[in-house]
Each structure stands twice: as C-alpha cells, then as structure tokens.
Design an enzyme around this catalytic site. Structure first.
Site, PDB file in Angstrom:
ATOM      1  N   ASP A 180       6.440 -10.693 -14.533  1.00  0.00           N
ATOM      2  CA  ASP A 180       5.865 -11.835 -13.390  1.00  0.00           C
ATOM      3  C   ASP A 180       4.839 -12.253 -13.440  1.00  0.00           C
ATOM      4  OD1 ASP A 180       6.326 -12.353 -11.173  1.00  0.00           O
ATOM      5  OD2 ASP A 180       4.835 -10.863  -9.711  1.00  0.00           O
ATOM      6  N   GLY A 223      -6.244  -8.510  -0.695  1.00  0.00           N
ATOM      7  CA  GLY A 223      -4.935  -8.914  -1.529  1.00  0.00           C
ATOM      8  C   GLY A 223      -3.885  -7.802  -0.578  1.00  0.00           C
ATOM      9  N   GLY A 257       0.611  -6.489  -0.713  1.00  0.00           N
ATOM     10  CA  GLY A 257       1.885  -7.133  -1.018  1.00  0.00           C
ATOM     11  C   GLY A 257       3.208  -6.087  -0.729  1.00  0.00           C
ATOM     12  N   LYS A 266      -6.475  -0.269  -5.946  1.00  0.00           N
ATOM     13  CA  LYS A 266      -5.185  -0.717  -5.356  1.00  0.00           C
ATOM     14  C   LYS A 266      -4.680   0.437  -4.991  1.00  0.00           C
ATOM     15  CE  LYS A 266      -1.066  -2.755  -6.842  1.00  0.00           C
ATOM     16  NZ  LYS A 266      -0.353  -3.839  -8.446  1.00  0.00           N
TER      17      LYS A 266
END
Length: 504
Positions: free
Chosen positions: A147, A35, A37, A57
C-alpha cells in the site's frame, strides 16, 4: 480466531510489561487525534518520563482483523531502517493493541507535492532514493508493503523520508505468491486487479513507479471517472509522459510501470538505473539509526537512578522486547543526540577545562515514589491533583514548575511543541520533564496525518521537592555528566538567554 493467532497474540502480550489501560496512561499523556483509518486511530502523545512526543496507534482487535493486526505489529518489530517508521513499544489488552511509534514531524508526500505542484528531478531523486533504500531493505527481509502511496510516505522538514502504515503489509518467502486483493485502485498493479496470484515485491515496484510519476508531474498516471474505466487503463499500461522529463527518467518510469510483472525490475535493479545514480550513487545506510544491541553505559547508569535495572535494559534492547524499558532508552538516547547536535551560544571558556552541568533552576518538587518490582518509577504523579486523559489538571491552584538539574530537565521549559522556531534555554535532555498537558495548535501540521500541538495553554506541573532530594540530584547529575560532551557550564548558562530549538 485460530490457535496460531492466539499464540501470536500471547507472544505480543508477553512482550509488553504493562498490558492494561492504566499502563498506557501511566507512561503517556494522550493528546489529540492526528489520523484515523478503518480499524485504527493515531493520537499524538507525550512520553511522561522524557517529555518526548510520540504517535500512538490504537487498533481494535476484531475477529476479521486480528491476523492483520498481528501481522502489522510483527512487521514493524522486524523493520529497523532510517526511512521506516520506528516502533518503540507495544501495549496489548484484550480488545486493543497500542503501537507507540516515533513521531514524524513533517507532511505526507501527498501534501508536500500538492503544495509544490511537482518536484524538479533532482528533488524527486533525493526522496526516491530513500524510498528505494527502505523498500530494498524490506524485500531483503521478506516484507511486502502493498500500500505504498503518497499518503503513507512522510517527508520531514529536513527532507528525510519515512514510510508508515504497514497495515496491509505481509511477510513472504522467496517465490511465494499472494492472493489477497488490497491496496488503492490508482496505485494497484495490473496483476492485483486481475485477481491472480502475484509476486509481492513486484507490486511494490509498480507502486514506486506511480509514486515517482506523481512526484515529478503532480498527477497520477492512471485516472478515470469510474472504477471500471480506471481498471481498463491500468491493465493496458498506457499513460502520458510530459516531454520536459529527461530521457533517463522516462525510461525508468516505463520500466517501473511495466504491465507484465515478469519484465518488471526488482528494487535492487532499479537502484543502479542511470537516473537514480546520477550525481551520486550513495544510498542511506540501513545501520544509521538501528536500535543498539548494547546500551550506552552512561545512559544505563542514569536510568538506574530512576528505577530501571541494568540487566533489564540490556535484555530489552538485545531481544527487542518493545517494552517500557526499550521505549524509554530509545527516546532518551534520541534526545541526547538531538541536544548534542545543537549549536550553543556560550561565553568563551578555558579550552583546557571541561564544562560541567549547571543547576540552573533549583526549584524542587515533591514526588511520591511508588515502584513495582523490576519496573521503573515514573515520578510525575501528585497525590493532591488529578490529571484527565486530555492532560488538564482539576486543581485551580498555580503550582511551581517542575525542575531537575540541567542534566535531567529543561530549565524554564514550556510544554514542547511542533514549532521548531520556538526559543528555549539551553540544557541537556531531560529524563523526567513532568509536563502533564500539551494542547493542540491548529496552525502547525505534522506527521501521520496533520499533527498539531501547542503551547497556548500552560502545562500542569507537580509540587515542590523536599530539600533532602539534593543529594539524589547530585548523584544523578554525576551519572549524567558523561552523556553529552556539549553540556554547558554554570558560567555559560543564563535564564534570560534563549535560543532557537533544533530542527528535528
């Protein structure tokens, strides 16, 4: 960066005993990206000590994002709920922050709905109640997500929901108004689009309504060909509701997506709505999977044999330090619980005799034990081989498989994968599965994006132990026998007897 941010940064750094790049790779084998962002990437990784997969992350620290990065870390440190992603460890450097989190094995809610088309009301209710439980917990803690959307909600194969990505979240006090415009347009509440001070928890309620609508219809309630038209529709608060939906559900949707935030209910009020409580009003217990304040003595004793200090383990859990010790304890305990839940296929034994662990694979390996003061030894390295970041060995020779007694390692165990139907020999969870590589498999989807892992490539293993280590393995074995009541005896263990891996 202001002095307040610098103090917070120093506080985070003090919580991590390994605050450099070498510390990250000494504890975890970094695998593929799952993933990404705007300012962060998420990678699949394997905890070297336990062999457990985690999500790492990586956030780059920039002037503009620094306060937001610190906010996300602090929010995850505060959160301890079965339906919120668990933070295990924080490692900080001058340029980056590494968040080691549990790995959610499943799909995002968006993928889940896209595959199903839409959910029946009873299916949506089961997922929605978990979301309500998590958001009610957050609001009681003063946490606002801001979010909440299908991409930030994971659905595991057993139907369990996990809320992820608190990158836009913040901490609020009762009655405090927020001003920052953030979120995703189709899920944004009217007051956010108006750029007026807003009540944080109320915008989470609005997004819960949009998410619920998406679950039961497969569509979002507000859509348009341009941002201007989309904003206009959201401000008007008008959307179509399929007639097939029950009257109770239609009523709930209208309450959640009330344009006036003052008339919008709180999460606690939504939890007692007739549609939500239909069938059963029971919600997930927030204490179900909370990090224990007092460690299990048996686990502490076993960890002590590989270099951890008992007092350090207790302090790390009680103070929630999110360091290497806390991460190792939590991952080990989850492994033990998972192993205890496994059904066994064993021969009948005398019920009056307690089974003891068996030394199934007696191959031994040589490990050079080097330890810093008050830091656990992680015996995965070998002086004769090097392992790259992606986990591939530079040695061309085929080494013997690393093995521990069945209480410490999985005998005849291949590299762990996301494939829940893969068979393997029954054993108690490993403390030191020395898998140096797990290659990605393009066929399996998983967590915070599309996680993939594979066993197509053989794992790299270390060399053999000297014979003198038998005494040490017996000592650790004795300490670990108390960890799990379902440890098979030597009579019931067979190298050729494989079984299906547990559903995670």
């Amino acid at each position: 960066m202001g002095p307040g941010s610098q103090q917070k940064s120093e506080k985070l750094r003090s919580k991590s005993p390994l605050a450099d790049m070498d510390g990250l790779h000494a504890q975890y084998v970094m695998l593929e990206t799952i993933g990404h962002g705007g300012c962060a990437t998420v990678k699949l990784a394997q905890h070297r000590l336990t062999g457990t997969h985690v999500a790492v992350k990586t956030i780059r620290k920039r002037e503009y994002w620094c306060n937001r990065v610190i906010s996300e870390v602090e929010l995850l440190m505060m959160a301890d709920h079965p339906n919120i992603i668990s933070l295990l460890q924080v490692i900080e450097t001058k340029k980056k922050v590494y968040l080691i989190m549990e790995l959610c094995k499943g799909k995002s809610l968006y993928q889940h709905i896209r595959k199903a088309g839409y959910l029946q009301e009873h299916e949506a209710r089961a997922l929605f109640k978990q979301l309500l439980s998590a958001m009610n917990y957050c609001h009681n803690q003063g946490i606002v997500h801001r979010d909440l959307k299908p991409d930030n909600i994971m659905v595991e194969k057993d139907g369990k929901v996990k809320i992820i990505d608190f990158g836009l979240g913040t901490k609020v006090k009762p009655g405090q108004k927020l001003n920052l415009f953030c979120g995703t347009y189709p899920f944004s509440a009217p007051e956010v689009l108006l750029s007026t001070p807003y009540d944080g928890p109320k915008i989470d309620v609005w997004t819960l309504g949009v998410v619920l609508y998406f679950m039961v219809t497969g569509k979002i309630p507000f859509d348009a060909c341009s941002i201007k038209k989309l904003v206009k529709r959201i401000l008007a608060g008008k959307y179509s509701i399929p007639s097939r939906l029950s009257a109770e559900l239609q009523d709930l949707l209208s309450l959640l997506m009330t344009a006036n935030p003052k008339l919008r209910p709180t999460v606690a009020e939504v939890m007692v709505h007739p549609w939500v409580t239909e069938g059963s009003g029971v919600f997930p217990d927030p204490c179900e999977e909370q990090t224990p304040l007092k460690p299990d003595p048996a686990i502490v004793k076993a960890m002590g044999h590989i270099g951890f200090q008992a007092q350090d383990i207790e302090d790390s859990l009680r103070q929630r330090k999110f360091n290497q010790t806390m991460a190792s304890y939590c991952l080990l305990k989850k492994q033990i619980l998972k192993e205890c839940d496994r059904p066994t296929r064993a021969r009948p034994v005398n019920p009056s005799v307690t089974p003891f662990p068996s030394l199934v694979d007696t191959a031994t390996t040589r490990l050079g034990l080097r330890r810093r003061e008050n830091e656990p030894t992680c015996p995965w390295s070998s002086a004769n081989r090097q392992v790259s970041v992606c986990g591939k060995s530079t040695s061309k020779k085929r080494d013997r498989r690393v093995s521990w007694p069945s209480v410490l390692g999985r005998p005849r165990h291949t590299a762990p994968t996301m494939d829940h139907t893969r068979t393997r020999t029954r054993s108690v969870p490993c403390i030191c599965s020395m898998f140096c590589t797990v290659q990605p498999n393009s066929s399996e989807e998983s967590t915070q994006g599309h996680t993939r892992a594979s066993a197509a490539d053989k794992p790299v293993h270390s060399r053999g132990w000297p014979r003198g280590i038998k005494g040490w393995t017996r000592m650790i074995g004795n300490a670990m026998r108390k960890l799990c009541c379902c440890i098979p005896s030597k009579e019931t263990s067979h190298l050729g007897q494989n079984r299906v891996s547990p559903k995670k």
